[in-house]
Motif scaffolding. Structure first.
Motif, PDB file in Angstrom:
ATOM      1  N   SER A 137       0.814  -1.220   0.000  1.00 13.24           N
ATOM      2  CA  SER A 137       0.000   0.000   0.000  1.00 13.24           C
ATOM      3  C   SER A 137       0.847   1.270   0.000  1.00 13.24           C
ATOM      4  CB  SER A 137      -0.941   0.006   1.214  1.00 13.24           C
ATOM      5  OG  SER A 137      -0.203   0.137   2.426  1.00 13.24           O
ATOM      6  N   LEU A 138       2.163   1.147   0.022  1.00 12.82           N
ATOM      7  CA  LEU A 138       3.038   2.324   0.054  1.00 12.82           C
ATOM      8  C   LEU A 138       2.759   3.228  -1.144  1.00 12.82           C
ATOM      9  CD1 LEU A 138       5.514   3.697   1.495  1.00 12.82           C
ATOM     10  CD2 LEU A 138       6.923   2.532  -0.233  1.00 12.82           C
ATOM     11  N   ARG A 139       2.672   4.526  -0.870  1.00 12.82           N
ATOM     12  CA  ARG A 139       2.432   5.495  -1.941  1.00 12.82           C
ATOM     13  C   ARG A 139       3.070   6.830  -1.566  1.00 12.82           C
ATOM     14  NH1 ARG A 139      -1.981   3.843   0.742  1.00 12.82           N
ATOM     15  NH2 ARG A 139      -3.102   5.358   2.033  1.00 12.82           N
ATOM     16  N   GLY A 169       5.683  13.349   1.483  1.00 18.20           N
ATOM     17  CA  GLY A 169       6.528  12.204   1.781  1.00 18.20           C
ATOM     18  C   GLY A 169       5.908  10.896   1.351  1.00 18.20           C
ATOM     19  N   TRP A 170       5.637  10.011   2.347  1.00 22.23           N
ATOM     20  CA  TRP A 170       5.189   8.663   2.042  1.00 22.23           C
ATOM     21  C   TRP A 170       4.083   8.248   2.991  1.00 22.23           C
ATOM     22  CZ3 TRP A 170       6.900   6.439  -2.323  1.00 22.23           C
ATOM     23  CH2 TRP A 170       7.994   7.066  -2.925  1.00 22.23           C
ATOM     24  N   GLN A 171       3.276   7.304   2.530  1.00 21.70           N
ATOM     25  CA  GLN A 171       2.108   6.889   3.295  1.00 21.70           C
ATOM     26  C   GLN A 171       1.904   5.384   3.094  1.00 21.70           C
ATOM     27  OE1 GLN A 171      -2.154   8.052   2.098  1.00 21.70           O
ATOM     28  NE2 GLN A 171      -1.638   9.600   3.657  1.00 21.70           N
ATOM     29  N   VAL A 172       1.456   4.712   4.155  1.00 20.02           N
ATOM     30  CA  VAL A 172       1.165   3.286   4.077  1.00 20.02           C
ATOM     31  C   VAL A 172      -0.044   2.989   4.945  1.00 20.02           C
ATOM     32  CG1 VAL A 172       2.629   2.571   6.029  1.00 20.02           C
ATOM     33  CG2 VAL A 172       2.253   0.992   4.111  1.00 20.02           C
ATOM     34  N   ASP A 173      -0.807   1.977   4.554  1.00 20.85           N
ATOM     35  CA  ASP A 173      -1.986   1.574   5.311  1.00 20.85           C
ATOM     36  C   ASP A 173      -1.624   0.463   6.292  1.00 20.85           C
ATOM     37  OD1 ASP A 173      -3.550   3.336   3.830  1.00 20.85           O
ATOM     38  OD2 ASP A 173      -4.003   1.809   2.312  1.00 20.85           O
TER      39      ASP A 173
END
Length: 413
Positions: A225-227, A232-236
């Motif tokens: 789920s990294l995007r 910066g960056w986001q993950v669920d």
């Protein structure tokens, strides 16, 4: 300055990276789908290989390659489909194994291996994990005088060039040191600077607990789920979405799938391996590699662990534990092995890079994205040493050891 950092992957490499960054004051979230140390880091022989200054090169002589091709060797097994898929990477691996190139790679690789035990020792002291480690070495045993004589020559060269220390053991000395052996062997090379761990998965768990005690967050989530975001960056995760300025990909054999989605075509492939524990029989006093048969015996908490060589196959292909069956037969000829603990052997994958060096450093195409994977057979050994290098780079400090040989940029943007 403290920063928000995501680390994806809770094996030895990822846990070490998260711990190092947390010890330096950063706000770190470690994300994995499973608990720490339950995948590749669980399945190794439990040896911190200070002697492994030269990475495993691909054999180049016709006899050995023919033996592998005809599946006569326990060292390597393959699935045809997996071999075909990995062919481009294996060709690069073969080219990198040419003597002159391999010597250069080894000099670079050794600059990281040189710090393996000292960096582990720092973490072990902080994590109160000294009860898991023995510091009395690793033995490579040889069955024939010819192989033993060559091993002594090779070991003398390594000691001379890299300063690692070994003790030669003739057959009588080896028999006295390992009285459970049923047959006489030619001798052994006892590498004195390497350490062994009685429970590799537990060591990763201790490092992960220390990470949490220092303020790090350990969450369950899917790295896929990294995007990228504007900041910066986001993950669920199960606990919700997590944002950070930086993201570290430390996914071991799953790194290729994720990095490909972001446009990276790194020469990565996997080598699968098997292990099984045995109890109720004899054991060895120190971890040992049966060098002419291609398996390792290591005394562990769960029993005597037998680990195999490399299997070239798709990561999710069906298990084919032919190497384990053959290795078990060889081990039973050497000592009274006992009965298997597990109903089915453990199977895992080692994350390998075609030039035999880990991929540690800044991702060339994305701000705030960092790679730390591809350690081959040595992720357990190199986790803390790679973590220190990665943390230096993220903090824009002068790296404590050579960084360029391991940079993702070596493969081009």
């Amino acid at each position: 300055m403290a920063q928000e950092i995501l680390v994806l992957g809770a094996g030895m490499v990822g846990v070490s990276a998260a711990l190092e960054l947390t010890l330096r004051g950063h706000a770190v979230t470690l994300v994995d789908r499973r608990a720490p140390g339950q995948e590749t880091s669980y399945g190794n022989a439990g040896v911190i290989q200070r002697e492994a200054v030269e990475p495993y090169g691909m054999p180049r002589d016709i006899g050995t390659l023919l033996s592998v091709a005809l599946r006569r060797s326990l060292d390597v097994h393959y699935h045809v489909s997996g071999l075909w898929s990995a062919l481009p990477q294996l060709f690069r691996y073969w080219r990198a194994s040419a003597p002159d190139r391999h010597r250069q790679i080894s000099r670079e690789y050794a600059s990281l291996i040189a710090h393996a035990t000292s960096e582990h020792e720092r973490y072990m002291a902080l994590a109160d994990a000294q009860d898991l480690v023995r510091k009395d070495g690793l033995r490579l045993v040889y069955r024939t005088p010819q192989a033993f004589d060559q091993a002594l020559l090779d070991s003398e060269r390594l000691q001379r060039e890299y300063g690692i220390v070994f003790a030669p053991m003739d057959g009588d000395a080896l028999s006295a040191a390992e009285p459970a052996f049923r047959i006489a062997l030619a001798g052994a090379v006892h590498w004195l600077d390497s350490w062994s761990v009685s429970d590799p998965g537990e060591l990763v768990e201790r490092y992960a607990r220390l990470f949490q005690q220092q303020g790090g967050r350990l969450l369950v989530g899917n790295a896929e789920s990294l995007r990228a975001t504007a900041s910066g960056w986001q993950v669920d995760t199960v606990q919700g979405t997590v944002d950070a300025a930086h993201a570290v990909v430390a996914l071991g054999p799953w790194a290729a799938q994720l990095t490909r989605r972001f446009g990276y075509r790194l020469p990565l492939f996997v080598k699968r391996g098997y292990h099984r524990h045995y109890t109720g029989g004899d054991s060895v006093r120190l971890p040992m590699l049966d060098a002419e048969r291609g398996y390792v015996l290591s005394p562990q908490r769960r029993g005597l662990r037998l680990t195999t060589g490399a299997e070239i196959a798709h990561q999710d292909a069906r298990p084919t534990p032919h190497q384990l069956t053959g290795a078990e037969a060889e081990a039973r000829g050497l000592l009274a092995l006992g009965e298997p603990v597990e109903v089915d052997p453990w199977l895992g994958s080692r994350p390998c890079c075609a030039d035999m060096k880990p991929v540690t450093g800044r991702a060339p195409l994305h701000k705030g994205l960092w790679f730390n994977f591809g350690h081959g057979h040595q992720g357990f050994t190199l986790g803390p040493a790679s973590a220190r290098l990665l943390a230096d780079l993220i903090e824009e400090r002068a790296p404590y050891t050579h960084a360029q040989p391991f940079s993702p940029a070596r493969f081009g943007a």
